[in-house]
Design a protein around this motif. Structure first.
Motif, PDB file in Angstrom:
ATOM      1  N   SER A  35       0.851  -1.190   0.000  1.00 28.74           N
ATOM      2  CA  SER A  35       0.000   0.000   0.000  1.00 28.74           C
ATOM      3  C   SER A  35       0.879   1.229   0.000  1.00 28.74           C
ATOM      4  O   SER A  35       2.059   1.168   0.359  1.00 28.74           O
ATOM      5  N   CYS A  36       0.296   2.363  -0.385  1.00 29.09           N
ATOM      6  CA  CYS A  36       1.124   3.570  -0.464  1.00 29.09           C
ATOM      7  C   CYS A  36       0.240   4.800  -0.526  1.00 29.09           C
ATOM      8  O   CYS A  36      -0.959   4.714  -0.798  1.00 29.09           O
ATOM      9  N   TYR A  37       0.834   5.947  -0.280  1.00 30.48           N
ATOM     10  CA  TYR A  37       0.378   7.209  -0.850  1.00 30.48           C
ATOM     11  C   TYR A  37       1.578   7.757  -1.596  1.00 30.48           C
ATOM     12  O   TYR A  37       2.670   7.884  -1.015  1.00 30.48           O
ATOM     13  N   PRO A  38       1.440   8.068  -2.887  1.00 34.03           N
ATOM     14  CA  PRO A  38       2.619   8.456  -3.670  1.00 34.03           C
ATOM     15  C   PRO A  38       3.171   9.797  -3.233  1.00 34.03           C
ATOM     16  O   PRO A  38       2.436  10.697  -2.840  1.00 34.03           O
ATOM     17  N   GLY A  39       4.480   9.907  -3.291  1.00 27.51           N
ATOM     18  CA  GLY A  39       5.152  11.161  -2.965  1.00 27.51           C
ATOM     19  C   GLY A  39       6.610  11.063  -3.332  1.00 27.51           C
ATOM     20  O   GLY A  39       7.287  10.096  -2.968  1.00 27.51           O
ATOM     21  N   THR A  40       7.098  12.058  -4.057  1.00 30.16           N
ATOM     22  CA  THR A  40       8.502  12.085  -4.455  1.00 30.16           C
ATOM     23  C   THR A  40       9.375  12.292  -3.218  1.00 30.16           C
ATOM     24  O   THR A  40       9.050  13.141  -2.397  1.00 30.16           O
ATOM     25  N   VAL A 112       7.269  -3.597   6.549  1.00 30.32           N
ATOM     26  CA  VAL A 112       8.314  -2.593   6.365  1.00 30.32           C
ATOM     27  C   VAL A 112       7.670  -1.309   5.888  1.00 30.32           C
ATOM     28  O   VAL A 112       6.846  -1.318   4.956  1.00 30.32           O
ATOM     29  N   LEU A 113       8.030  -0.213   6.521  1.00 34.67           N
ATOM     30  CA  LEU A 113       7.592   1.110   6.089  1.00 34.67           C
ATOM     31  C   LEU A 113       8.755   1.801   5.396  1.00 34.67           C
ATOM     32  O   LEU A 113       9.813   2.016   6.008  1.00 34.67           O
ATOM     33  N   LEU A 114       8.587   2.129   4.129  1.00 35.29           N
ATOM     34  CA  LEU A 114       9.582   2.912   3.400  1.00 35.29           C
ATOM     35  C   LEU A 114       9.329   4.391   3.650  1.00 35.29           C
ATOM     36  O   LEU A 114       8.269   4.916   3.292  1.00 35.29           O
ATOM     37  N   SER A 115      10.292   5.062   4.277  1.00 32.66           N
ATOM     38  CA  SER A 115      10.259   6.518   4.441  1.00 32.66           C
ATOM     39  C   SER A 115      11.332   7.109   3.541  1.00 32.66           C
ATOM     40  O   SER A 115      12.526   6.953   3.800  1.00 32.66           O
ATOM     41  N   ALA A 116      10.915   7.780   2.481  1.00 36.60           N
ATOM     42  CA  ALA A 116      11.857   8.380   1.537  1.00 36.60           C
ATOM     43  C   ALA A 116      12.098   9.830   1.950  1.00 36.60           C
ATOM     44  O   ALA A 116      11.279  10.707   1.686  1.00 36.60           O
ATOM     45  N   THR A 174      16.663  10.990  -1.285  1.00 35.03           N
ATOM     46  CA  THR A 174      16.421  11.261  -2.706  1.00 35.03           C
ATOM     47  C   THR A 174      17.511  10.685  -3.593  1.00 35.03           C
ATOM     48  O   THR A 174      17.226  10.067  -4.632  1.00 35.03           O
ATOM     49  N   ARG A 175      18.772  10.863  -3.217  1.00 35.66           N
ATOM     50  CA  ARG A 175      19.871  10.378  -4.067  1.00 35.66           C
ATOM     51  C   ARG A 175      19.887   8.855  -4.144  1.00 35.66           C
ATOM     52  O   ARG A 175      20.286   8.295  -5.168  1.00 35.66           O
TER      53      ARG A 175
END
Length: 612
Positions: A35-40, A112-116, A174-175
């Motif tokens: 699942s997600c909410y999109p965000g750069t 797992v939670l991806l925090s970008a 980001t990189r």
């Protein structure tokens, strides 16, 4: 043919974005639910899962916001599913409530939670360091620095979560998300078995009587996880000497290059931390012993630095710990910054941080709304009706670029959904006229609750819902209001106007913003009213329409001889298709999207068939 991310064999090498490598890692772990909410900068992760979903053996959804995304994944993992939830760093603020509780309940299926994160604010309103969140919740943290590690750490983090019952934070920047590198693939696991939910209120219902015991279990789990960190292959020591560097995240990649550039490879002792929390204290103390000084290289906050300082003091280690006293606490590092720091450490000069200074003399290229963007027409009309008499409350989306003159329709902004609630508060406190702007995706994300509050408390607010039929800013992902036909089965469309009426709003108007006269009339009518009123401007993003609906502009605009610059179309509309050549206004036909707003504003700008 199956997509290589799904079908690549063990030992096969793919050239992947960091975000694509995360997808491969999840597939290798046997992922069940995403699942997600999109965000750069996270967007390519869910977008890749979405594209591959017809071939993949997992369930995927774009959720309405980050809190919902994590709650959906949380429910799935309580039922035994192996889950990945993705978002950008500020999304974790929205998801913080379930984030904290999941650390107490645990995650039986694995989560797992991806925090970008976004050092440098490339596409964000702040630089927050979400490693703080993990420490607040008591979660382990993985921080990759290469595409290979993005894949490997995602796989191992998912399996660790399933083994220990602890949610895991995968912290990228980001990189790392947007680098591209070789990834050697491992074996793909079959989807993990989903055993279903086993009732145990004492474990899964955190009322106070149970929560105290949950906290005890969490503290015990942290020490178990610390043992995993002590022996992790992602925490490695190299080099010799009495000077040391501890590095994490993308700083590790910069450090490798800096050591080569300075001719210091092998002469400085290096501890690379990829599994960074809980801190592998025994490994760190062993590394620090015998050093005269150590530099901690981490972007943004001095989190590891402070933990290492405490360890050194507790263990009576006579060494100097350096970090944010010389390295910057904001923005990104680069190879030059760490090369300067290494030279300073080795006595070759003072640290000046010259590499952090922006280059001089480069032309500015500010972001701008696209040619033909319907938001430009909506903003133009608002300026004609309200001018500077209104306070413009903005929100998060590509439409935030309405801040750029001459549109100048963004006076303040807090966070997603705040155009409604913060706009209401300003209007209530000051009695000033407030016009709020919110996009369709953001409206569904967190605008509805503010609208209900505004109606309930009888606020005086004109809310403009800029509905361009997609989530444009982050890559044209779907939202609940989009046309479901291009998305296939199992999606339903939610009508914005019906939601507004259901929230109690009676004064609602809907226009195509590219029809300037009708948009002006709607603004004028709503300006004469009081209370909560809504204007819905509905027209697809032209880039989305071209890509999804194969809709190409049929007309283009051009300027006739005799155009009078006093008409002010160039100055008032400022479309990027406009240009000024030798004092004359021209329109670039290649950039023109055929919206014809400028034609409606000037007798000397005409339309003709494209290509004529």
């Amino acid at each position: 043919m199956p997509h290589p991310i799904l079908a690549a064999k063990p030992g096969e090498t793919l050239l992947l974005l960091g975000n694509e490598a995360i997808v491969r890692g999840a597939v290798e772990a046997g992922i069940n639910f995403v699942s997600c909410y999109p965000g750069t900068p996270s967007s390519e992760v869910p977008d890749t899962f979405f594209r591959l979903a017809p071939e993949g053996e997992y369930t995927f959804e774009y959720s309405v916001n980050e809190k919902v995304a994590l709650e959906v994944a949380g429910g799935a993992t309580l039922g035994g599913a192996l889950c990945l939830c993705t978002m950008k760093h500020v999304g974790v603020n929205v998801a913080a409530d379930p984030f904290m509780t999941l650390a107490y309940t645990g995650t039986p299926g694995g989560l797992v939670l991806l925090s970008a994160d976004d050092p440098g604010c490339h596409s964000s309103q702040n630089e927050q360091d979400n490693r703080y969140y993990a420490r607040l919740a008591g979660m382990p943290v993985f921080e990759p620095s290469t595409a290979q590690e993005c894949k490997d750490m995602t796989r191992d983090a998912l399996l660790l979560s399933r083994e220990t019952g602890s949610p895991v934070l995968l912290r990228t920047t980001t990189r790392v998300n947007h680098l591209r590198g070789p990834v050697e693939c491992g074996p793909v696991s079959a989807p993990q078995e989903i055993k279903g939910f086993s009732k145990n209120p004492a474990q899964f219902v955190p009322i106070p009587a149970f929560a105290r015991s949950m906290h005890d279990r969490l503290l015990d789990r942290i020490e178990v996880l610390r043992g995993h960190a002590e022996h992790s292959v992602f925490n490695a020591v190299s080099g010799e000497g009495r000077i040391g560097v501890v590095a994490t995240g993308i700083s590790r990649a910069y450090l490798h290059d800096a050591l080569l550039d300075c001719g210091l490879e092998g002469q400085i002792r290096v501890l690379e931390l990829g599994f960074t929390a809980p801190l592998p204290e025994a490994k760190v103390v062993e590394f620090l012993t015998g050093l005269d000084k150590v530099l901690v290289a981490e972007e943004l906050e001095p989190i590891l630095e402070n933990e290492i300082r405490v360890l050194a003091q507790k263990n009576n280690l006579p060494l100097t710990v350096l970090g944010k006293d010389i390295l910057p606490r904001q923005g990104e590092f680069n190879t030059g910054v760490l090369a300067e720091a290494l030279q300073h450490l080795s006595g070759q000069g003072d640290f000046q941080c010259v590499s952090c200074e922006p280059a001089e003399g480069l032309p500015m290229r500010p972001p701008n709304l696209c040619a033909g963007c319907p938001h430009r027409a909506a903003y133009y009309a608002a300026r004609q009706v309200f001018g500077d008499d209104a306070i413009y409350s903005s929100d998060i989306g590509c439409y935030t670029l309405g801040i750029v003159p001459p549109l100048a329709c963004a006076d303040f902004l807090l966070c997603m959904g705040s155009s409604v609630s913060a706009g209401s508060g300003l209007s209530k406190a000051t009695k000033q006229t407030v016009v709020g702007f919110i996009g369709d995706s953001t409206f569904f994300h967190s605008g509805v609750t503010g609208l209900i509050n505004a109606v309930h408390n009888n606020h005086d607010l004109l809310l403009v819902v800029l509905d361009n039929r997609t989530t444009a800013m982050t890559g044209h992902q779907p939202n609940p209001g989009v046309d479901p036909e291009p998305l296939g089965d199992d999606v339903a469309q939610v009508d914005i106007e019906s939601i507004c009426r259901g929230c109690g709003v009676d004064a609602i108007r809907k226009v195509n913003p590219l029809n300037v006269s009708k948009t002006l009339d709607a603004y004028t009518e709503l300006r004469g009213m009081k209370g909560v009123r809504v204007l819905i401007t509905e027209e697809p993003c032209p880039l989305f329409a071209r890509r999804v609906y194969r809709k190409k502009p049929k007309m283009t605009a051009y300027v006739e001889d005799g155009y009078d610059m006093a008409e002010g179309v160039l100055e008032k509309l400022a479309c990027p298709a406009f240009r000024l050549c030798d004092g004359k206004m021209e329109i670039d036909e290649l950039m023109c999207n055929g919206c014809m707003v400028c034609v409606q504003l000037s007798d000397n700008i005409k339309a003709r068939k494209r290509g004529a």
